[in-house]
Design a protein around this motif. Structure first.
Motif, PDB file in Angstrom:
ATOM      1  N   ALA A 198       0.521  -8.118  -1.700  1.00 54.29           N
ATOM      2  CA  ALA A 198       1.558  -8.455  -0.716  1.00 54.29           C
ATOM      3  C   ALA A 198       2.919  -8.000  -1.230  1.00 54.29           C
ATOM      4  N   GLY A 199       3.152  -8.218  -2.532  1.00 56.46           N
ATOM      5  CA  GLY A 199       4.420  -7.812  -3.133  1.00 56.46           C
ATOM      6  C   GLY A 199       4.622  -6.311  -3.047  1.00 56.46           C
ATOM      7  N   GLU A 200       3.579  -5.584  -3.379  1.00 53.91           N
ATOM      8  CA  GLU A 200       3.701  -4.122  -3.369  1.00 53.91           C
ATOM      9  C   GLU A 200       3.847  -3.569  -1.954  1.00 53.91           C
TER      10      GLU A 200
ATOM     11  N   SER B  55       5.404  -5.060   0.326  1.00 57.21           N
ATOM     12  CA  SER B  55       6.791  -5.357   0.655  1.00 57.21           C
ATOM     13  C   SER B  55       7.741  -4.326   0.016  1.00 57.21           C
ATOM     14  N   VAL B  56       7.431  -3.947  -1.234  1.00 53.22           N
ATOM     15  CA  VAL B  56       8.238  -2.933  -1.930  1.00 53.22           C
ATOM     16  C   VAL B  56       8.199  -1.612  -1.147  1.00 53.22           C
TER      17      VAL B  56
ATOM     18  N   GLU C 106      10.054  -1.659   2.122  1.00 53.23           N
ATOM     19  CA  GLU C 106      11.499  -1.600   1.941  1.00 53.23           C
ATOM     20  C   GLU C 106      11.948  -0.163   1.657  1.00 53.23           C
ATOM     21  N   ARG C 107      11.147   0.522   0.845  1.00 54.75           N
ATOM     22  CA  ARG C 107      11.506   1.887   0.488  1.00 54.75           C
ATOM     23  C   ARG C 107      11.390   2.813   1.711  1.00 54.75           C
TER      24      ARG C 107
ATOM     25  N   THR D 298      14.248   2.369   3.915  1.00 62.61           N
ATOM     26  CA  THR D 298      15.439   3.073   3.424  1.00 62.61           C
ATOM     27  C   THR D 298      15.358   4.558   3.801  1.00 62.61           C
TER      28      THR D 298
END
Ligand SMILES: C[S@@+](CC[C@H](N)C(=O)[O-])C[C@H]1O[C@@H](n2cnc3c(N)ncnc32)[C@H](O)[C@@H]1O
Lengths: 384, 111
Positions: free
Chosen positions: B29-31, B33-34, B37-38, B41
């Protein structure tokens, strides 16, 4: 989301590292504000009635609450997620620090300026309560070193604390120092210390506010861990604060008798041990001038807390590598201080409000990360 | 640098395997999200600068060097997701048990 001040020593994060850390921050905030409060519901509606059915009385202390709560699936999954969020936090920060470690070491060396000082003692033994388990799950603890002039543990700690407390200790993580100072200025307006000692200063988050609050004082800070002190010294230099850091065990320092007017510590005591604590009290007594005062900021004692609140606050003892947390919070502090020589009538135990506005966004819960909840700290002090 | 904190990991579920699956899920889940986000951008920058369109993304084919870089990245990614499995092995290697942790609680509380 509150952001930390990017001072010159703080590790720089790449886009992905920052995003990874933001995720952990958001996860912790979600667990603290949305998932954790459900434990109370589970306790009142399921666990407590179960306990009452079995024993014909309500749980009387946090140990009894823990016995019934540990079988509740909701509590289990919250606990598992809470532990995982802690591990993800260290991982997200340590991997970023590891990538730029040579640069951080170099930056620390560039900030060795003339302000204050740094005295290391490579022969100082690391106390057993730090080598037994890695406190609050920081891999390698405070003291481990992986290269010459290592600052990694300090850099990791600086960034991780901000995530752990969800930014609620301010952009410089200095809530504890600021809040104790605000209390001292009100409760002891005449206190004008010329010498101040901060015990277990880590990277100096709480130390630096004393430099501005008492401009006429010489501020000293000690810690057992060299990587914390190297980083602390460079950080203080970079922020223009004059502090004398030295690597010493607070149980027995090299300072002369009656060296200090004021001795403080901030969340140090719960990371020691029963015998170390007695030694630290005796050392405070020895180091204070007659009339001098010591103050220790901590999370609240369990006595007087609702058993459920104490149970939640005690989670870290068993699940976050804080083995002395529980024992400290059940201790008789008046007896402790008086054993060391302080008059029982001159012992203070009080809750103080946080000096920071951001603290108001804490939940009202007693839990790690939010600490005392509602933006309050516990202060234990005594005058010699 | 050490990656696992010294001290036996507590377990909360009756089946400890569930714990690991949850840790993996959260890492994932964390990855995600990373990544999200990228990508966000990138898409915003591209759009703001009039650089490329969605069709360009669909038509892209990586070179051999790019493919290799991606493979390296994937390896690191998988190691991160399976962290908890590696750590269990470390704990076994160090001989950490629930009893060894309790012994520390007792030791620091009484000595
Ligand atoms: C939770 S941190 C303290 C945080 C810091 N006071 C602050 O407010 O930011 C605990 C620190 O105390 C240090 N420490 C633990 N036992 C100590 C002892 N007996 N003497 C000196 N330092 C100690 C650890 O190395 C660690 O850096």
């Amino acid at each position: 989301m509150y952001e930390q001040i990017q001072h010159p020593l703080l590790p720089q994060a790449t886009h992905d590292e920052r995003a990874r850390q933001h995720f952990v921050h958001a996860l912790k905030e979600h667990l603290a504000t949305t998932v954790s409060p459900g434990n109370r519901v589970v306790y009142e509606k399921r666990a407590k009635p179960r306990f009452v059915r079995e024993t014909q009385r309500a749980p009387q202390n946090h140990h009894e609450v823990r016995r019934v709560m540990k079988d509740e699936p909701y509590y289990q999954i919250w606990s598992a997620l809470q532990r995982i969020s802690q591990e993800m936090m260290w991982d997200a920060v340590a991997s970023s620090v590891e990538r730029q470690l040579p640069d951080l070491v170099a930056r620390a060396k560039q900030n060795k300026g003339e302000l204050g000082s740094l005295t290391l003692n490579p022969d100082l033994p690391i106390p057993p309560y730090h080598t037994a388990v890695d406190i609050h799950c920081q891999p390698g603890g405070y003291h481990s070193e992986t290269c010459p002039d290592d600052v990694a543990a300090g850099a990791i700690y600086d960034r991780a604390v901000h995530i752990y407390v969800m930014g609620r200790m301010g952009p410089l993580n200095d809530d504890l120092g600021q809040s104790l100072i605000a209390y001292l200025k009100t409760a002891y307006p005449d206190l004008q210390p010329r010498t101040i000692l901060d015990l277990g200063c880590a990277v100096g988050h709480s130390t630096l506010p004393y430099v501005d609050a008492y401009p006429d004082a010489e501020v000293y800070a000690i810690d057992v861990a060299a990587p914390m002190l190297r980083y602390a010294h460079a950080r203080a230099q970079a922020l223009g604060k004059r502090v004398h850091f030295s690597q010493q065990n607070a149980e027995r320092t090299t300072f002369a008798d009656a060296s200090f007017d004021l001795i403080v510590s901030h969340i140090l005591l719960h990371e020691t041990s029963a015998s170390a604590l007695r030694n630290i009290m005796r050392e405070c007594y020895r180091l204070l001038v007659p009339g001098g005062m010591m103050f220790h900021v901590e999370v609240p004692q369990y006595g007087g807390l609702d058993p459920y609140d104490a149970f939640m606050l005690d989670w870290d003892t068993y699940n976050n590598n804080e083995p002395f947390w529980g024992a400290l919070h059940e201790m008789d502090l008046v007896a402790l201080a008086s054993e060391a020589g302080f008059a029982p009538t001159r012992v203070v135990q009080t809750m103080i409000p946080s000096a920071l506005k951001v603290a108001r966004s804490r939940t009202g819960l007693f839990q790690g990360g939010d600490f005392a909840g509602r933006g309050q700290w516990f202060v234990f002090g005594a005058a010699k | 640098m050490p990656r696992k904190a010294k001290g036996q990991r507590p377990t909360f579920f009756t089946d400890p395997q569930v714990e690991k699956v949850l840790a993996m899920t959260m890492a994932l889940a964390g990855e995600v999200s990373v990544l999200r986000e990228r990508l966000d951008t990138v898409e915003r920058l591209a759009e703001a600068k009039g650089l490329f369109s969605r069709q360009d993304i669909e038509a892209y084919r990586p070179s051999a060097r790019v493919a290799e870089e991606r493979e390296r990245w994937r390896k690191e990614y998988i190691a991160r997701i399976l962290r908890v499995v590696h750590e269990e092995l470390e704990a076994i290697e160090r001989g950490e048990t629930a009893a060894s942790y309790d012994a520390v609680v007792r030791a620091v509380s009484s000595s």
